[in-house]
Design an enzyme around this catalytic site. Structure first.
Site, PDB file in Angstrom:
ATOM      1  N   ASP A  64       0.849  -1.196   0.000  1.00  0.00           N
ATOM      2  CA  ASP A  64       0.000   0.000   0.000  1.00  0.00           C
ATOM      3  C   ASP A  64       0.883   1.245   0.000  1.00  0.00           C
ATOM      4  O   ASP A  64       1.850   1.343   0.780  1.00  0.00           O
ATOM      5  CB  ASP A  64      -0.905  -0.003   1.238  1.00  0.00           C
ATOM      6  CG  ASP A  64      -1.944   1.098   1.187  1.00  0.00           C
ATOM      7  OD1 ASP A  64      -3.001   0.859   0.583  1.00  0.00           O
ATOM      8  OD2 ASP A  64      -1.684   2.180   1.744  1.00  0.00           O
ATOM      9  N   ILE A  65       0.565   2.207  -0.876  1.00  0.00           N
ATOM     10  CA  ILE A  65       1.327   3.452  -0.947  1.00  0.00           C
ATOM     11  C   ILE A  65       0.986   4.313   0.266  1.00  0.00           C
ATOM     12  O   ILE A  65      -0.194   4.563   0.561  1.00  0.00           O
ATOM     13  CB  ILE A  65       1.020   4.211  -2.243  1.00  0.00           C
ATOM     14  CG1 ILE A  65       1.391   3.365  -3.460  1.00  0.00           C
ATOM     15  CG2 ILE A  65       1.759   5.541  -2.287  1.00  0.00           C
ATOM     16  CD1 ILE A  65       1.031   3.995  -4.791  1.00  0.00           C
ATOM     17  N   GLU A 106      -4.842   2.440  -4.169  1.00  0.00           N
ATOM     18  CA  GLU A 106      -3.392   2.544  -4.128  1.00  0.00           C
ATOM     19  C   GLU A 106      -2.768   1.277  -3.552  1.00  0.00           C
ATOM     20  O   GLU A 106      -1.662   1.296  -3.026  1.00  0.00           O
ATOM     21  CB  GLU A 106      -2.961   3.765  -3.296  1.00  0.00           C
ATOM     22  CG  GLU A 106      -3.281   3.696  -1.823  1.00  0.00           C
ATOM     23  CD  GLU A 106      -4.647   4.271  -1.465  1.00  0.00           C
ATOM     24  OE1 GLU A 106      -4.834   4.624  -0.291  1.00  0.00           O
ATOM     25  OE2 GLU A 106      -5.519   4.370  -2.349  1.00  0.00           O
TER      26      GLU A 106
END
Length: 394
Positions: A259-260, A302
């Protein structure tokens, strides 16, 4: 002179290429196996009916042979055809498993081409000899018989284009030659009609095969769209599940959920277009790092995932991803970090997959809660956070 020779050579080359394309059409590589499997399956069904129809008409062939024909033409040839058709019909009633092996399908297409050509030779020989030995008042019936047989056979073997071409040629060319050289005006008219009908059927066979190729290409494209993320081109969640079920039958899998960090701030500060560029950049780097061994997917806004066996995805991969993305130049001009959750397990069903994904997601949550920019293994100690690269940050 040289230019004229070159022009003739080019023209001959184009003609040769066109002839080669006519007999052996180009099939796109990505659908070649599907085309072979479909063609072989269709040919098995249609050839079975063809053999049965020819078997039922062999007594008629014995009855219709001209009185002047030899014993071989009147009796032996129809009997051989009947035996050949019976064996072919029985063979095609078996489960040949043509829908699972492209190599087996290709071999079946070749064998069917040879077998149908042998039948065509027997039919053509019977018809020519009967025509030569028949009185003038009966000769007109043999072109009709051979034409009906040739067109029916070509239709049934249309899945193998070269088989259809050979059958029409073997059956109709000898009879057409006889008709055009007989000296009869009506025979010549019949010969022209046969040639026109044969060319028309060839055109329809080529057109049908082209439609099949186009349909397979469209189906493949539709599958790709259904199983891929339109923005990044990576797999989507459904495709990742399919791969997990396929790979999980062989050995335990390792799943990385990525996950960003603070992605909302990128969208808010730079706009969604730049945010999309960041997603594409991350997707490309993940695909390069995982290589073709892992299944890389975008599973959320994301959020990404990498799936593979433990041998394909060593634990050190997570730390390498952290460093790669932390030090990479990003479209928004600022450093970017990610958090990673890791889990392993066997996947034999969708419930197993959900359990594996849930454990990796829990590890990801722990990585987020622990300060981000790190990887956490489910029920294991966190991997060290990637140290900031001061040069990149500057």
């Amino acid at each position: 002179m040289f230019q004229a020779y070159a022009a003739r050579s080019t023209g001959m080359g184009k003609l040769g290429a066109a002839i080669g394309e006519f007999f052996n059409p180009h099939i796109p590589e990505e659908i070649r196996d599907e085309f072979l499997l479909l063609s072989a399956s269709q040919l098995q069904v249609q050839s079975r009916l063809l053999f049965l129809a020819l078997l039922l008409t062999t007594p008629t062939a014995a009855l219709a042979a001209s009185q002047g024909a030899s014993f071989w033409v009147r009796v032996v040839t129809p009997a051989a055809m009947a035996l050949f058709c019976l064996l072919g019909f029985l063979n095609l009633n078996r489960d040949l498993r043509l829908s699972v092996s492209p190599r087996r399908a290709a071999r079946f297409l070749m064998e069917s081409t040879v077998a149908s050509s042998l039948i065509a030779v027997m039919c053509s020989a019977w018809c020519v000899h009967s025509w030569l030995g028949a009185p003038a008042s009966e000769r007109i019936y043999y072109p009709i018989i051979i034409a009906l047989g040739a067109f029916s056979t070509a239709y049934c073997v249309a899945s193998a284009r070269i088989a259809a071409i050979l059958n029409l040629s073997i059956n109709l060319v000898p009879m057409t030659v006889l008709l055009t050289t007989s000296g009869s005006r009506m025979d010549f008219a019949v010969a022209i009609s046969l040639m026109v009908a044969a060319l028309f059927q060839l055109h329809m066979i080529v057109k049908q095969q082209g439609n099949v190729v186009n349909l397979l290409c469209l189906q493949r494209r539709a599958r790709e769209l259904a199983l891929s993320d339109p923005l990044t081109g990576l797999l989507n969640r459904r495709a990742l599940l399919d791969n997990a079920l396929a790979l999980g039958r062989e050995e335990p899998l390792r799943l990385l959920v990525i996950d960003i960090d603070h992605f909302k701030a990128i969208n808010d500060g730079h706009g969604h277009d730049v945010g999309d560029q960041v997603l594409c950049e991350v997707a490309e780097r993940l695909a390069i790092r995982a290589e073709i061994m892992g299944s890389v997917a975008r599973i959320g806004g994301e959020e990404f995932a990498i799936l593979g066996t433990a041998a394909e995805l060593p634990e050190a991969l997570a730390l390498a991803i952290l460093i790669d993305l932390r030090t990479a130049a990003m479209p928004h001009g600022q450093p970017l970090t990610v958090s990673i959750g890791i889990a392993e397990g066997s996947v034999g069903s969708e419930d197993d997959w959900r359990d594996l994904f849930q454990r990796a997601d829990m590890a990801l949550y722990e990585a987020k809660q622990s300060g981000r920019n790190r990887a956490v293994h489910f029920e294991a100690s966190p991997l060290p956070a990637a140290k900031p690269d001061r040069t990149a940050a500057a």
